[in-house]
Design a protein around this motif. Sequence first.
Motif, mmCIF file in Angstrom:
data_model
loop_
_atom_site.group_PDB
_atom_site.id
_atom_site.type_symbol
_atom_site.label_atom_id
_atom_site.label_comp_id
_atom_site.label_asym_id
_atom_site.label_seq_id
_atom_site.Cartn_x
_atom_site.Cartn_y
_atom_site.Cartn_z
ATOM 1 N N MET A 29 0.846 -1.200 0.000
ATOM 2 C CA MET A 29 0.000 0.000 0.000
ATOM 3 C C MET A 29 0.882 1.251 0.000
ATOM 4 N N LEU A 30 0.598 2.191 -0.908
ATOM 5 C CA LEU A 30 1.340 3.423 -0.973
ATOM 6 C C LEU A 30 1.002 4.315 0.221
ATOM 7 N N ALA A 31 1.928 5.250 0.526
ATOM 8 C CA ALA A 31 1.736 6.132 1.671
ATOM 9 C C ALA A 31 0.431 6.916 1.563
ATOM 10 N N GLN A 32 0.119 7.393 0.369
ATOM 11 C CA GLN A 32 -1.100 8.174 0.176
ATOM 12 C C GLN A 32 -2.341 7.329 0.437
ATOM 13 N N GLN A 33 -2.333 6.084 -0.011
ATOM 14 C CA GLN A 33 -3.456 5.188 0.225
ATOM 15 C C GLN A 33 -3.602 4.873 1.714
ATOM 16 N N ARG A 34 -2.460 4.661 2.360
ATOM 17 C CA ARG A 34 -2.464 4.353 3.796
ATOM 18 C C ARG A 34 -3.010 5.535 4.602
ATOM 19 N N GLN A 35 -2.564 6.718 4.239
ATOM 20 C CA GLN A 35 -3.026 7.911 4.956
ATOM 21 C C GLN A 35 -4.518 8.147 4.739
ATOM 22 N N GLN A 36 -5.008 7.846 3.549
ATOM 23 C CA GLN A 36 -6.435 7.978 3.283
ATOM 24 C C GLN A 36 -7.229 6.975 4.119
ATOM 25 N N ALA A 37 -6.688 5.761 4.256
ATOM 26 C CA ALA A 37 -7.351 4.737 5.072
ATOM 27 C C ALA A 37 -7.394 5.166 6.535
ATOM 28 N N ILE A 38 -6.304 5.762 6.997
ATOM 29 C CA ILE A 38 -6.259 6.246 8.381
ATOM 30 C C ILE A 38 -7.283 7.357 8.584
ATOM 31 N N LEU A 39 -7.309 8.306 7.632
ATOM 32 C CA LEU A 39 -8.247 9.428 7.738
ATOM 33 C C LEU A 39 -9.688 8.948 7.760
ATOM 34 N N GLU A 40 -10.018 7.998 6.910
ATOM 35 C CA GLU A 40 -11.387 7.470 6.874
ATOM 36 C C GLU A 40 -11.752 6.787 8.191
ATOM 37 N N ARG A 41 -10.790 6.081 8.771
ATOM 38 C CA ARG A 41 -11.057 5.404 10.040
ATOM 39 C C ARG A 41 -11.282 6.409 11.160
ATOM 40 N N VAL A 42 -10.458 7.457 11.196
ATOM 41 C CA VAL A 42 -10.604 8.483 12.232
ATOM 42 C C VAL A 42 -11.946 9.190 12.099
ATOM 43 N N ARG A 43 -12.315 9.532 10.872
ATOM 44 C CA ARG A 43 -13.586 10.229 10.663
ATOM 45 C C ARG A 43 -14.779 9.333 10.984
ATOM 46 N N ARG A 44 -14.650 8.043 10.688
ATOM 47 C CA ARG A 44 -15.748 7.109 10.934
ATOM 48 C C ARG A 44 -15.958 6.862 12.422
ATOM 49 N N ASN A 45 -14.847 6.684 13.172
ATOM 50 C CA ASN A 45 -14.937 6.327 14.586
ATOM 51 C C ASN A 45 -14.695 7.495 15.533
ATOM 52 N N GLY A 46 -14.240 8.610 14.972
ATOM 53 C CA GLY A 46 -13.947 9.759 15.815
ATOM 54 C C GLY A 46 -12.530 9.758 16.351
ATOM 55 N N ALA A 47 -11.854 8.605 16.267
ATOM 56 C CA ALA A 47 -10.487 8.488 16.775
ATOM 57 C C ALA A 47 -9.870 7.191 16.281
ATOM 58 N N ALA A 48 -8.551 7.095 16.438
ATOM 59 C CA ALA A 48 -7.845 5.855 16.113
ATOM 60 C C ALA A 48 -6.592 5.775 16.967
ATOM 61 N N ARG A 49 -6.285 4.581 17.445
ATOM 62 C CA ARG A 49 -5.082 4.353 18.231
ATOM 63 C C ARG A 49 -3.945 3.890 17.312
ATOM 64 N N VAL A 50 -2.742 4.324 17.645
ATOM 65 C CA VAL A 50 -1.573 3.909 16.867
ATOM 66 C C VAL A 50 -1.454 2.390 16.846
ATOM 67 N N ALA A 51 -1.626 1.747 17.996
ATOM 68 C CA ALA A 51 -1.472 0.288 18.083
ATOM 69 C C ALA A 51 -2.456 -0.436 17.172
ATOM 70 N N ASP A 52 -3.694 0.071 17.107
ATOM 71 C CA ASP A 52 -4.704 -0.557 16.252
ATOM 72 C C ASP A 52 -4.356 -0.377 14.774
ATOM 73 N N LEU A 53 -3.871 0.818 14.414
ATOM 74 C CA LEU A 53 -3.505 1.090 13.022
ATOM 75 C C LEU A 53 -2.317 0.246 12.582
ATOM 76 N N VAL A 54 -1.353 0.056 13.471
ATOM 77 C CA VAL A 54 -0.196 -0.794 13.175
ATOM 78 C C VAL A 54 -0.659 -2.211 12.842
ATOM 79 N N ARG A 55 -1.569 -2.727 13.662
ATOM 80 C CA ARG A 55 -2.065 -4.091 13.466
ATOM 81 C C ARG A 55 -2.901 -4.206 12.179
ATOM 82 N N GLU A 56 -3.772 -3.239 11.955
ATOM 83 C CA GLU A 56 -4.677 -3.326 10.808
ATOM 84 C C GLU A 56 -3.968 -3.087 9.478
#
Length: 266
Positions: A1-28
Motif C-alpha cells: 500500500m502506498l503512503a497516500q493510500q495508507r493515509q487515506q485509510a487512516i483518515l477514513e477510520r478516524v472520521r468514521r470512529n472519531g479516533a484511532a489508536r496507533v497500536a490498532d492502526l499498526v495491526r490493521e
Amino acid sequence: MLAQQRQQAILERVRRNGAARVADLVRELGVSDMTIRRDLEVLAERGLIEKVHGGATATGAGSTEEPGFAAKSVRQQPEKEAIARRAASLVRPGTSVALSAGTTTWTLAHHLLDVPELTVITNSVQVADVFHRSGRPDQTVVLTGGVRTPSDALVGPVAVAAIRRLNVDTLMLGVHGMNARAGFTTPNLLEAETDRELVGAAQQLVVLADHTKWGTVGISTIAKLEEAHVVISDVGLPEDARAALSDQAGSLLITDPSETAQVVAQ
C-alpha cells in the motif's frame, strides 16, 4: 500500500470512529509504529486530524458536537489517570458514590474496585461494565437505564426518574467543557438534564476535568463553577482557569501526571 493510500485509510477510520489508536492502526495496516506516527504527522499538518497521546482524533468541535467514547478515550490519558487516582482517594469504604458518563470517570472506576462496601450509581454503560467484570460481592452497582448517547451515557426520562429517587454521598462528574461564564457544560441536551439530576442527588459534587476542558463550551450547562465542592484537574491548567476555579469552586486540586507515571513504574 502506498503512503497516500495508507493515509487515506487512516483518515477514513478516524472520521468514521472519531479516533484511532496507533497500536490498532499498526495491526490493521501491517506497518511499523514509526510509519503510522509519520502518517499521523502528515495528516495533522494538513489539518485533517488532531494528534493526541497514543493516536489521533477527528478535528473540529462545535457546541453540539459530541465525541464518541472511543474518540475521548485516547485523549489526555496520563492526565486522566492522575485525576482518577486523586479522586479515588476521596472515596471512603461504605459510602455511596455516583459516577457520570465519561472516560475520566471510567478511569476512576478502575481505581474504585478495591473500595469495600461501596454503592455505585451510574448512567454510564462503560462504568457499569468495569464493576460488572470485577464482580466484587460487597459492592452494589445501580445502572439507571435510559437512551444511549455517542459517549455511552444513558440519558432521558427513564434515567432522570431513576436518579430522582436516590440520594448519594458524592457525585464524581466528568464534563465536556468548563469556563467562568457557562460553568460545567456538555454538548448533549439530554445528558445535561440527566447530569443536573445527579448533581441534585449528591451531597458533594466533585468535578473531574483535565486542563483541555477549560475554554470549551458545550451547548448546555450542567452546573455553575460555584456548585462544585471540589474540582480536580492537572498541572496544564492555565493560570486564569486556576484563579477562576479557586475563587468560585470550593476547592481546586491539581495533579501531576509525571508523578503518577513514576508511581506506576515502581
